[in-house]
Design a protein around this motif. Sequence first.
Motif, mmCIF file in Angstrom:
data_model
loop_
_atom_site.group_PDB
_atom_site.id
_atom_site.type_symbol
_atom_site.label_atom_id
_atom_site.label_comp_id
_atom_site.label_asym_id
_atom_site.label_seq_id
_atom_site.Cartn_x
_atom_site.Cartn_y
_atom_site.Cartn_z
ATOM 1 N N UNK A 162 0.792 -1.241 -0.106
ATOM 2 C CA UNK A 162 -0.059 0.102 0.257
ATOM 3 C C UNK A 162 0.881 1.360 0.144
ATOM 4 N N UNK A 163 1.847 1.192 0.842
ATOM 5 C CA UNK A 163 2.767 2.471 0.794
ATOM 6 C C UNK A 163 3.538 2.709 -0.423
ATOM 7 N N UNK A 164 3.993 1.554 -1.138
ATOM 8 C CA UNK A 164 4.536 1.608 -2.629
ATOM 9 C C UNK A 164 3.635 2.028 -3.521
ATOM 10 N N UNK A 165 2.306 1.719 -3.553
ATOM 11 C CA UNK A 165 1.271 2.102 -4.307
ATOM 12 C C UNK A 165 1.205 3.461 -4.111
ATOM 13 N N UNK A 166 1.187 4.045 -2.956
ATOM 14 C CA UNK A 166 0.907 5.491 -2.839
ATOM 15 C C UNK A 166 1.973 6.344 -3.232
ATOM 16 N N UNK A 167 3.357 5.947 -3.291
ATOM 17 C CA UNK A 167 4.481 6.706 -3.865
ATOM 18 C C UNK A 167 4.494 6.260 -5.375
ATOM 19 N N UNK A 168 3.953 5.289 -5.830
ATOM 20 C CA UNK A 168 4.233 5.061 -7.437
ATOM 21 C C UNK A 168 5.602 4.176 -7.582
ATOM 22 N N UNK A 169 5.746 3.498 -6.603
ATOM 23 C CA UNK A 169 6.930 2.790 -6.631
ATOM 24 C C UNK A 169 6.857 1.057 -6.718
ATOM 25 N N UNK A 170 7.748 0.673 -7.660
ATOM 26 C CA UNK A 170 7.684 -0.772 -7.806
ATOM 27 C C UNK A 170 8.282 -1.624 -6.829
ATOM 28 N N UNK A 171 7.988 -2.664 -6.700
ATOM 29 C CA UNK A 171 8.502 -3.851 -5.591
ATOM 30 C C UNK A 171 8.778 -4.948 -6.143
ATOM 31 N N UNK A 172 9.874 -5.554 -5.760
ATOM 32 C CA UNK A 172 10.325 -6.601 -5.897
ATOM 33 C C UNK A 172 9.408 -7.927 -5.184
ATOM 34 N N UNK A 173 8.337 -8.250 -5.735
ATOM 35 C CA UNK A 173 7.448 -8.868 -4.935
ATOM 36 C C UNK A 173 7.807 -10.246 -4.561
ATOM 37 N N UNK A 174 8.436 -11.075 -5.429
ATOM 38 C CA UNK A 174 9.062 -12.141 -4.737
ATOM 39 C C UNK A 174 9.932 -12.039 -3.583
ATOM 40 N N UNK A 175 10.977 -11.056 -3.501
ATOM 41 C CA UNK A 175 11.820 -10.996 -2.479
ATOM 42 C C UNK A 175 11.126 -10.498 -1.289
ATOM 43 N N UNK A 176 10.167 -9.641 -1.423
ATOM 44 C CA UNK A 176 9.423 -9.459 -0.050
ATOM 45 C C UNK A 176 8.392 -10.462 0.361
ATOM 46 N N UNK A 177 7.751 -11.422 -0.559
ATOM 47 C CA UNK A 177 7.075 -12.519 -0.215
ATOM 48 C C UNK A 177 8.113 -13.523 0.736
ATOM 49 N N UNK A 178 9.374 -13.480 0.188
ATOM 50 C CA UNK A 178 10.329 -14.484 0.939
ATOM 51 C C UNK A 178 10.548 -13.862 2.293
ATOM 52 N N UNK A 179 10.618 -12.713 2.554
ATOM 53 C CA UNK A 179 10.951 -11.978 3.789
ATOM 54 C C UNK A 179 9.802 -12.194 4.703
#
Length: 512
Positions: A162-179
């Motif tokens: 949600x924070x990334x969406x508000x900033x228009x920032x891309x996310x490494x989804x796989x890495x964040x899921x692993x964390x």
Amino acid sequence: MAPLSYAILFLISLIFIYLARIFFSKSRAQNRHLPPGPLALPIIGHMHIFGSSPHHTLYNLARRYGPIISLRLGSVPHIVVSSPEAAREFLRTHELAFASRPQSIAIRYLGYGGHGFAFAPYGPYWKFMRKLCMSAVLSGRSLGNFLPIKQEEIQGFLQLLSRASAKGKAVNVGEELKLMVGDVISRMSMRRRCSGTESKADEIRTLVDDVSKLLMEFNVADYIGFCRNMDFLGLGTRLKVTHQRFDEIMEEIVREHEEKKEKGRDDYVKDLMDILLEISEDEGADMKLTREHIKAFIRDIFTAGTATTALGMEWTLAELINNPRVLKKAREEIDSVVGKHRLVQESDILNLPYMQAIVKETLRLHPTDPIIIRESIQDCKINGYDIPAKSGVFINIWAVGRDPNHWENPLEFHPERFIDENGRTQIDLRGQHYHFLPFGSGRRGCPGTTLALQLIETTIAAMVQCFDLKIDGNGKEGGVVDMTEAPGLTLYRAQPLISLPVARLDPLPLVE
């Protein structure tokens, strides 16, 4: 005698030993009817034919030689199984003959000298630990007690998006899921995160990654006897260093748990280490658990569950992005059952059959561990072939899940194949249907299946409910995710899933 003379004598000795072994092996094999297979080379056997993706190599060999073939890695015979019918013979009809797993040098190092559970040989210790897993450590009741942990970590992940969406920032989804998955397992196991600012968090996470990579690294010394005392590429040194670092941290955490227990604290839910320490003090137990058993079990939970569970989520999201029809249908199901005024919960999944079908279809096409590895503990005859004791067995579940004799249009992503005429999910994924084996089958099936499914299904459902994912990090419509697999024994993606989350619903106000 000159050094060159010693070298020549050594080489002649090796050749003589090899030829003698070949002669005696052929003599023993004259009365055996082994499965077919390609021609083997001296000393290395069939090592040269394995490419960067073994499941693809074995699939292509099966198309030429049949569903049961014979290979030799160095001096170790191996059997490759590539059809549902053959898998049933090995995993059900003759299950006890193939209920063990081979012991590599890495497993012996990192598994506390054979004290680990996941790779333990079939025997009294493995049976005892399996019983504990099912009745206490990973039982439905224990996993229910950890529900708040799972909810908190999933909600934290959604808030990050949600924070990334508000900033228009891309996310490494796989890495964040692993964390996120790592934090769930870490908090369940020892009441601390393996990410963030907690003490030794980064070191724990790094060690888990190192252990996973070392366990999957090919070691020629496991297959060629005279190489066993040679430390190729420093693997032995890396194993010792990694094990020592991991053991030091585990020992510190065990002592912390023992000290809290001595103080009589009862204001928290027992984690897996608490449960194991209590069992270790049970004088009436069938087997005595040692500290090494406990530390090895925690290591197994981390290495077996973190990357594979996160990968299951990553492949599922990639398929949903590439299949907007499926995504739309999944979202309509969630909106109908859950609505838009609260966040989807783990308890909702039973009422979301299409979401369950999406996860099943993903695991059919992208099983995170594409090859089941077993070892025969006795001579056996299957389909007229003689299978010698101590043979390694590769069951290619990646190939089984794409068998055109059991799956219509097997390369197509079509979750509806798992929905019956009454709208319920069909085809169990716990090893009862041998054309679909993402978690193995029988006694050696994955004991963490329930936990993995809870995390995958609930997280994906929440993401579908709250976000659209746009690839390329720029909100591009209609983009296609690259589905190329990375090389290796685990089904990693060749390209990370980097995406721009676009909020559909704000997850924070939806939390009850």
